[in-house]
Motif scaffolding. Structure first.
Motif, PDB file in Angstrom:
ATOM      1  N   ASP A  75       0.823  -1.209   0.000  1.00  0.00           N
ATOM      2  CA  ASP A  75       0.000   0.000   0.000  1.00  0.00           C
ATOM      3  C   ASP A  75       0.859   1.262   0.000  1.00  0.00           C
ATOM      4  O   ASP A  75       0.502   2.268  -0.634  1.00  0.00           O
ATOM      5  N   GLU A  76       1.951   1.221   0.737  1.00  0.00           N
ATOM      6  CA  GLU A  76       2.833   2.397   0.790  1.00  0.00           C
ATOM      7  C   GLU A  76       3.504   2.629  -0.564  1.00  0.00           C
ATOM      8  O   GLU A  76       3.706   3.778  -0.975  1.00  0.00           O
ATOM      9  N   ARG A  77       3.822   1.540  -1.230  1.00  0.00           N
ATOM     10  CA  ARG A  77       4.398   1.685  -2.571  1.00  0.00           C
ATOM     11  C   ARG A  77       3.371   2.288  -3.522  1.00  0.00           C
ATOM     12  O   ARG A  77       3.688   3.200  -4.297  1.00  0.00           O
ATOM     13  N   LEU A  78       2.156   1.788  -3.453  1.00  0.00           N
ATOM     14  CA  LEU A  78       1.113   2.291  -4.337  1.00  0.00           C
ATOM     15  C   LEU A  78       0.863   3.779  -4.098  1.00  0.00           C
ATOM     16  O   LEU A  78       0.629   4.549  -5.033  1.00  0.00           O
ATOM     17  N   GLY A  79       0.942   4.203  -2.845  1.00  0.00           N
ATOM     18  CA  GLY A  79       0.710   5.605  -2.508  1.00  0.00           C
ATOM     19  C   GLY A  79       1.694   6.558  -3.164  1.00  0.00           C
ATOM     20  O   GLY A  79       1.373   7.729  -3.405  1.00  0.00           O
ATOM     21  N   GLN A  80       2.886   6.042  -3.482  1.00  0.00           N
ATOM     22  CA  GLN A  80       3.898   6.898  -4.106  1.00  0.00           C
ATOM     23  C   GLN A  80       3.447   7.419  -5.467  1.00  0.00           C
ATOM     24  O   GLN A  80       3.956   8.428  -5.956  1.00  0.00           O
ATOM     25  N   LEU A  81       2.500   6.751  -6.091  1.00  0.00           N
ATOM     26  CA  LEU A  81       2.048   7.151  -7.420  1.00  0.00           C
ATOM     27  C   LEU A  81       1.128   8.360  -7.383  1.00  0.00           C
ATOM     28  O   LEU A  81       0.839   8.942  -8.438  1.00  0.00           O
ATOM     29  N   PHE A  82       0.671   8.754  -6.209  1.00  0.00           N
ATOM     30  CA  PHE A  82      -0.339   9.804  -6.103  1.00  0.00           C
ATOM     31  C   PHE A  82       0.290  11.128  -5.673  1.00  0.00           C
ATOM     32  O   PHE A  82       1.057  11.195  -4.706  1.00  0.00           O
ATOM     33  N   MET A  83      -0.078  12.184  -6.381  1.00  0.00           N
ATOM     34  CA  MET A  83       0.376  13.540  -6.054  1.00  0.00           C
ATOM     35  C   MET A  83      -0.874  14.400  -5.959  1.00  0.00           C
ATOM     36  O   MET A  83      -1.536  14.672  -6.961  1.00  0.00           O
ATOM     37  N   VAL A  84      -1.192  14.834  -4.749  1.00  0.00           N
ATOM     38  CA  VAL A  84      -2.470  15.503  -4.517  1.00  0.00           C
ATOM     39  C   VAL A  84      -2.302  17.012  -4.446  1.00  0.00           C
ATOM     40  O   VAL A  84      -1.203  17.531  -4.252  1.00  0.00           O
ATOM     41  N   ALA A  85      -3.406  17.724  -4.587  1.00  0.00           N
ATOM     42  CA  ALA A  85      -3.395  19.187  -4.563  1.00  0.00           C
ATOM     43  C   ALA A  85      -3.512  19.698  -3.137  1.00  0.00           C
ATOM     44  O   ALA A  85      -4.218  19.123  -2.301  1.00  0.00           O
ATOM     45  N   HIS A 106      -0.526   7.213   2.207  1.00  0.00           N
ATOM     46  CA  HIS A 106       0.926   7.244   1.940  1.00  0.00           C
ATOM     47  C   HIS A 106       1.272   7.910   0.606  1.00  0.00           C
ATOM     48  O   HIS A 106       2.125   7.416  -0.150  1.00  0.00           O
ATOM     49  N   ILE A 107       0.580   8.991   0.302  1.00  0.00           N
ATOM     50  CA  ILE A 107       0.806   9.666  -0.975  1.00  0.00           C
ATOM     51  C   ILE A 107       2.277  10.040  -1.166  1.00  0.00           C
ATOM     52  O   ILE A 107       3.003  10.287  -0.203  1.00  0.00           O
ATOM     53  N   GLY A 108       2.680  10.109  -2.428  1.00  0.00           N
ATOM     54  CA  GLY A 108       4.095  10.352  -2.726  1.00  0.00           C
ATOM     55  C   GLY A 108       4.443  11.809  -2.945  1.00  0.00           C
ATOM     56  O   GLY A 108       5.632  12.173  -2.951  1.00  0.00           O
ATOM     57  N   GLY A 109       3.422  12.671  -3.144  1.00  0.00           N
ATOM     58  CA  GLY A 109       3.757  14.063  -3.402  1.00  0.00           C
ATOM     59  C   GLY A 109       2.570  14.987  -3.285  1.00  0.00           C
ATOM     60  O   GLY A 109       1.418  14.561  -3.178  1.00  0.00           O
ATOM     61  N   ILE A 110       2.866  16.265  -3.310  1.00  0.00           N
ATOM     62  CA  ILE A 110       1.851  17.316  -3.211  1.00  0.00           C
ATOM     63  C   ILE A 110       2.157  18.375  -4.253  1.00  0.00           C
ATOM     64  O   ILE A 110       3.319  18.778  -4.433  1.00  0.00           O
ATOM     65  N   ILE A 111       1.128  18.838  -4.941  1.00  0.00           N
ATOM     66  CA  ILE A 111       1.268  19.996  -5.815  1.00  0.00           C
ATOM     67  C   ILE A 111       0.540  21.156  -5.152  1.00  0.00           C
ATOM     68  O   ILE A 111      -0.652  21.068  -4.848  1.00  0.00           O
ATOM     69  N   PHE A 112       1.275  22.228  -4.881  1.00  0.00           N
ATOM     70  CA  PHE A 112       0.695  23.388  -4.212  1.00  0.00           C
ATOM     71  C   PHE A 112       0.109  24.357  -5.227  1.00  0.00           C
ATOM     72  O   PHE A 112       0.679  24.603  -6.293  1.00  0.00           O
ATOM     73  N   PHE A 113      -1.011  24.941  -4.820  1.00  0.00           N
ATOM     74  CA  PHE A 113      -1.650  25.973  -5.633  1.00  0.00           C
ATOM     75  C   PHE A 113      -1.613  27.297  -4.863  1.00  0.00           C
ATOM     76  O   PHE A 113      -0.617  27.616  -4.243  1.00  0.00           O
ATOM     77  N   LEU A 354      -1.647  12.921 -11.029  1.00  0.00           N
ATOM     78  CA  LEU A 354      -1.667  14.277 -10.510  1.00  0.00           C
ATOM     79  C   LEU A 354      -3.089  14.746 -10.224  1.00  0.00           C
ATOM     80  O   LEU A 354      -3.971  14.625 -11.087  1.00  0.00           O
ATOM     81  N   PHE A 355      -3.286  15.250  -9.009  1.00  0.00           N
ATOM     82  CA  PHE A 355      -4.545  15.878  -8.607  1.00  0.00           C
ATOM     83  C   PHE A 355      -5.740  14.946  -8.799  1.00  0.00           C
ATOM     84  O   PHE A 355      -6.739  15.301  -9.441  1.00  0.00           O
ATOM     85  N   PRO A 356      -5.697  13.728  -8.225  1.00  0.00           N
ATOM     86  CA  PRO A 356      -6.879  12.861  -8.287  1.00  0.00           C
ATOM     87  C   PRO A 356      -7.985  13.447  -7.412  1.00  0.00           C
ATOM     88  O   PRO A 356      -7.713  14.008  -6.348  1.00  0.00           O
ATOM     89  N   GLU A 357      -9.210  13.327  -7.857  1.00  0.00           N
ATOM     90  CA  GLU A 357     -10.329  13.922  -7.108  1.00  0.00           C
ATOM     91  C   GLU A 357     -10.653  13.132  -5.844  1.00  0.00           C
ATOM     92  O   GLU A 357     -11.000  13.708  -4.818  1.00  0.00           O
ATOM     93  N   ASN A 358     -10.536  11.799  -5.922  1.00  0.00           N
ATOM     94  CA  ASN A 358     -10.937  10.956  -4.801  1.00  0.00           C
ATOM     95  C   ASN A 358      -9.872   9.884  -4.612  1.00  0.00           C
ATOM     96  O   ASN A 358      -9.900   8.841  -5.279  1.00  0.00           O
TER      97      ASN A 358
END
Length: 1015
Positions: A75-85, A106-113, A354-358
């Motif tokens: 699950d932690e590996r899978l989380g690395q694929l997600f970069m949320v806003a 366990h998301i892997g990144g954040i994109i700031f707005f 990048l920026f998945p809604e859910n």
């Protein structure tokens, strides 16, 4: 080893190189060297075989990646694929929601707005502290952090950068933005946009693109990415496979790109291939459908295996991170459900979602898609390792919180403005110059009007235009006007030889005519048939299609204080123009159009850092001046500094009097006092000398026969200029014309008449023979004592010297000196605020008062010369009488610094100024008329001024100083004699000198010989 790609016209090849490849690709490398032209420029189908660039990994990097990967759960590996806003704007920040995504998913990144730098830094520190694996922090910073954050510098849009011929400045810009990103804890910039904007009606790319020329777009993109990646910040090129030739906004709907494979290869894919063959590590796939890749089906490229896996990863061989575009955009959400979108994106081959809604739904759907598919799971694991490798490359393997102290100042260093200004300067495009009107040279024979459409009167553009010439300013602030008003304005403007029009407040919407009203277009079109129109468009180059009949046309691309300051400098030749259109505006104005103009050596206006000076150090001048005003050293002043032909400091302080009613402005006119000697009389003397009308080695009596038989008969002109002719310091001529009871009636009258026609001051008129009387008294003045054993008189500063030089100049010129200077120097230079008797041109409210004279004129002196002798001569004398502003005085001094050349005209020969500014006698520091620094470092001149510097001071509290060694001009103007000339605090406190000290200290790498400079 570097493989350089083949040369091609109009492409900056310095940026097109490929990293060394591994041995397994050696055969392909040899093929590439032999047949590189075919590989790079073939326009057939999508190529089956290309060189596949490899990203090198160090052993330490591999070890870190493997150790982190092995320590993660599935699950932690899978989380690395997600970069949320995320937002640092408090109104939008969902801190708890992000915390949950970090801790649970366990998301892997954040994109700031949107937000602020400090808030984003604090949130980044907080989020990083929660993450088991450091988070990749990304931003859209196409034109710098200001795209998302307030209180940061906004750099030019890509379209503006596309107008620049050289790419080196773009590289420096991107390196600076990379520095800011690192300072803010950002590892990814989702830029550059390398879409070729070949569709003018594109609603979402437009000014975000470098233009429509694929070679230019590619070269600019490479320069951009290199600036980032050389500083370990990931550049992400977008929007693959090319969003430039679309007419829909993917934020709202799915654009469709209907092109053949050949067309795509020839255009859209070209920049991406170039960047990939360089060093590109990140790429974003856009939400657009390309039926050619999907056998006619309409599938978003982000979700297309044919685009992401087959084309991008396999055929082109991109080895870096592949990001989806934001998965909340309607181009995909109108077609698919959240969760399904992310699963399809993973199956298509994307590395980062990048920026998945859910996120919870997306994780569940991705897990389901992976279940039982070992090959896909292995592929996903490889992607996770690639993400981890990117984290290592950006430095995230070493945890280091962002330091918030001095964050804002670090993100807004003065040097940034220098880069920014240089970018805008290089972009400005002279689109048409049919009659070679630009640069505008003949200021004295041309009448100018300046019309701003979309801005109020007195804006920065008009202010800078006014620094160069006398201009009548007009404005159409609302951009619309009635037909009657339009006709009146056209009639009025037609009277001027040149009408400069600046067009502001444009938008990027072609459907709205780019914000240009029909009345504005009508005014410009009708006016061009009646006079010379110079049109400067501060907006999109696409709007130029409305103006392709204008003979003199410029494009600034953007409308801000920097471009408003720069365009006038191009118009008047302080700057040359090198920009070229990055897009086609009309059949007449094609991509690549741009007339190169050159500088004609007029003063420019810039920031200290452009000329190697420190603005922060120059700010000490503010403290010195404000403290001096507080101490009643002077009511106010102007200070100007120019270096390397650019005014980099120009400020007005205080008020005209101590009652603080009338603030000093840059256009406040000051009495220059003895600065008149070098700014007026000496200019005429040098003019006569180089034409061999005057010989400085001749006796003054050779030019003034009335001196024959007097004690001045054998005095040499040279000695008069050097103040070593034995002349007394001054004569109180006015004492002869008054008594304790008042003016002698034979000399003055309160009423002007034929008999009393010399204005001393308003309400006081001298007799018509006053000038003759003064000259008679001057001839009869005594000489100083000289010991018999001395061949020459000692140095003794003397106003009388310039009474004599004034008389010589007018005798040889056969013209009043004020008229001569206006016609031959001040008007051609554009120095209209440099003049004698300013009340003939300006109102009293424009002029700083000097003394409240209680003895001679018995009134406040304002607008007439302070010096009594010059006043008795009607305000025009050789030693005093000139008035001016710091700017116009700087123009004159810059011409002297440039050895007589300025604004495309030569006023003196090259050797004239060096002849007059050098010292000739060991015991006399003076040049011929010019003052020079004292050997002991005393006086009003900084001890750091070079031995070759020259200038003069004035009794009213003025100084001009020119240093050719540092290419420096310093002007200080004040009315320290108000209301009483006995106030000598200016000299006692060394104000002029202290300011000059800090000017030298602000010069980067300037070698100061003394231990310190006293503040």
């Amino acid at each position: 080893m570097l493989i350089t790609l083949p040369r091609t016209a109009s492409l900056d090849l310095n940026f097109l190189k490929v990293k060394a490849l591994k041995p397994v690709f050696l055969k392909k490398i040899l093929v590439a060297i032999l047949f590189s032209s075919l590989i790079l420029f073939s326009a057939t189908t999508v190529r089956k075989e290309t060189i596949k660039p490899q990203i090198p990994y160090s052993e330490k990097e591999r070890q870190w990646v493997d150790s982190v990967f092995n320590a993660l759960t599935p699950d932690e590996r899978l989380g690395q694929l997600f970069m949320v806003a995320a937002y640092s704007d408090s109104a939008k920040a969902d801190i708890k929601g992000i915390e949950t995504l970090i801790n649970t998913y366990h998301i892997g990144g954040i994109i700031f707005f949107q937000g602020t730098p400090l808030a984003q830094a604090q949130l980044t520190n907080h989020y990083q502290s929660l993450a088991k694996v450091p988070l990749l922090i990304g931003m859209d910073a196409e034109w710098g952090l200001s795209m998302r954050l307030d209180s940061t510098v906004r750099f030019p849009y890509a379209m503006t950068l596309g107008a620049i011929r050289s790419n080196e400045t773009i590289l420096r810009m991107s390196a600076e933005v990379a520095r800011q990103c690192k300072r803010l804890g950002v590892q990814i910039n989702f830029a550059p946009v390398v879409d070729i904007n070949s569709n003018p009606r594109n609603p979402v790319i437009g000014y975000r693109s470098f233009g429509e020329d694929k070679l230019n777009v590619a070269a600019k993109g490479v320069a951009y990415l290199r600036g980032f990646q050389s500083n370990s910040v990931l550049a992400v090129a977008k929007h693959f496979p090319g969003h430039g030739d679309t007419d829909a906004d993917s934020h709202q709907s799915l654009p469709v790109l209907n092109k053949t494979l050949d067309q795509l290869e020839q255009q859209e894919l070209f920049p991406f291939r170039r960047l990939i063959q360089d060093t590109l590590r990140g790429l974003m796939v856009g939400h657009l459908a390309v039926p050619s890749f999907e056998k006619g089906k309409i599938i978003p490229s982000t979700l297309s295996k044919a685009v992401v896996s087959d084309l991008l990863k396999e055929q082109i061989g991109f080895p870096g991170l592949v990001f989806t575009d934001a998965l909340n955009m309607k181009a995909v959400t109108k077609l698919y459900k959240p969760g399904d979108i992310e699963a399809m994106a993973i199956q298509a081959g994307n590395d980062v979602l990048l920026f998945p809604e859910n996120v919870p739904e997306a994780v569940a759907r991705v897990k389901k898609a992976l279940k039982g598919k070992n090959s896909l799971q292995n592929d996903v694991d490889t992607r996770v390792k690639k993400i981890l490798a990117t984290k290592y490359w950006t430095g995230l393997h070493v945890r280091k919180p962002i330091e918030t102290e001095s964050l804002n100042s670090d993100l807004n260093k003065p040097e940034i403005q220098a880069i920014n200004e240089e970018l805008y300067e290089q972009a400005i495009t002279v689109v048409k110059n049919t009659n070679t009107l630009v640069p505008l040279v003949h200021l004295d024979t041309t009448t100018f009007a300046c019309v701003s459409i979309g801005l109020p009167k007195g804006n920065t553009f008009q202010e800078i235009v006014g620094n160069y010439a006398t201009v009548a300013n007009y404005a159409i602030a609302d951009k619309d006007t009635s037909e009657v008003a339009l006709q009146k304005m056209i009639k009025r403007l037609s009277q001027y030889k040149v009408v400069i029009i600046s067009l502001h407040d444009l938008n990027n919407l072609p459907g709205q005519g780019y914000g240009i009203r029909a009345s504005s277009r009508s005014l410009i079109e009708r006016l061009r048939t009646k006079t010379n129109v110079v049109l400067a468009v501060f907006g999109t180059p696409y709007s130029l299609k409305y103006f392709d009949k204008i003979n003199t046309l410029l494009c600034a691309y953007e409308d801000n204080e920097i471009t408003r300051r720069l365009v006038p400098q191009v118009l008047f030749g302080a700057l040359g123009a090198t920009g070229r259109l990055p897009v086609t505006a009309s059949e007449v104005l094609k991509v690549g159009t741009g007339v190169i103009t050159t500088s004609i050596a007029r003063l420019g206006y810039s920031v200290p850092e452009r000329v190697g000076m420190k603005g922060e150090t120059l700010e000490i001048i503010d403290k010195i001046c404000l403290r001096a005003i507080e101490d009643h050293t002077m009511p106010g002043c102007q200070v100007l500094v120019a270096k390397d032909g650019k005014v980099i400091f120009d400020k007005a302080y205080g008020y005209m009097t101590y009652d603080t009613l009338e603030p000093v402005s840059k256009h406040t006119i000051y009495d220059l006092a003895s600065v008149t000697k070098v700014s007026a009389t000496l200019q005429a003397i040098m003019f006569l000398h180089e034409r061999r009308i005057l010989d400085v080695n001749e006796k003054v009596s050779a030019y003034l026969p009335e001196l024959v038989g007097t004690n001045k008969e054998n005095i040499l002109v040279r000695d008069v200029l050097m103040h070593q002719a034995g002349l007394v310091a001054f004569q109180s001529h006015w004492d002869r014309t008054i008594t304790r009871q008042g003016w002698l009636p034979e000399y003055y009258s309160p009423e002007k008449s034929d008999k009393f026609n010399v204005e001393v001051t308003p309400g006081m008129y001298g007799t018509a023979f006053m000038r003759d009387s003064i000259w008679k008294w001057t001839i009869g003045s005594r000489l100083l004592h000289k010991p018999a054993f001395q061949e020459k008189y000692n140095f003794e500063y003397s106003d009388v010297s310039f009474y004599i030089l004034h008389k010589i100049a007018e005798r040889l010129l056969n013209q009043p000196i004020d008229q001569f200077l206006k016609q031959n120097f001040y008007d051609p230079l554009g120095a209209d605020e440099l003049l004698f008797n300013p009340l003939c041109t300006y109102g009293q409210d424009c002029i700083a008062p000097t003394e409240r004279d209680v003895y001679f004129r018995r009134t406040l002196i304002r607008g007439t010369v302070h010096d009594q002798g010059a006043a008795m001569m009607g305000g025009v004398a050789g030693h005093a009488g000139l008035f001016g502003t710091a700017n116009d005085l700087a123009i004159l001094m810059q011409m002297n610094l440039q050895k007589g050349y300025y604004g495309g005209r030569r006023y003196f020969q090259d050797n004239t100024l060096p002849t007059f500014t050098r010292s000739y006698n060991k015991g006399n520091r003076r040049g011929l008329g010019w003052d020079r620094p004292r050997n002991d470092g005393g006086g009003s001149v900084s001890e750091f001024a070079s031995k070759n510097s020259f200038g003069h001071t004035g009794f009213t509290g003025t100084i001009v100083w020119v240093d050719p060694d540092e290419n420096l001009v310093y002007i200080f103007l004040s009315n320290r004699v108000y209301p009483n000339p006995e106030n000598n605090k200016l000299a006692r406190y060394g104000i002029r000198k202290r300011i000059q000290d800090w000017i030298y200290k602000s010069i980067s790498n300037y070698q100061i010989q003394t231990a310190s400079i006293k503040q």
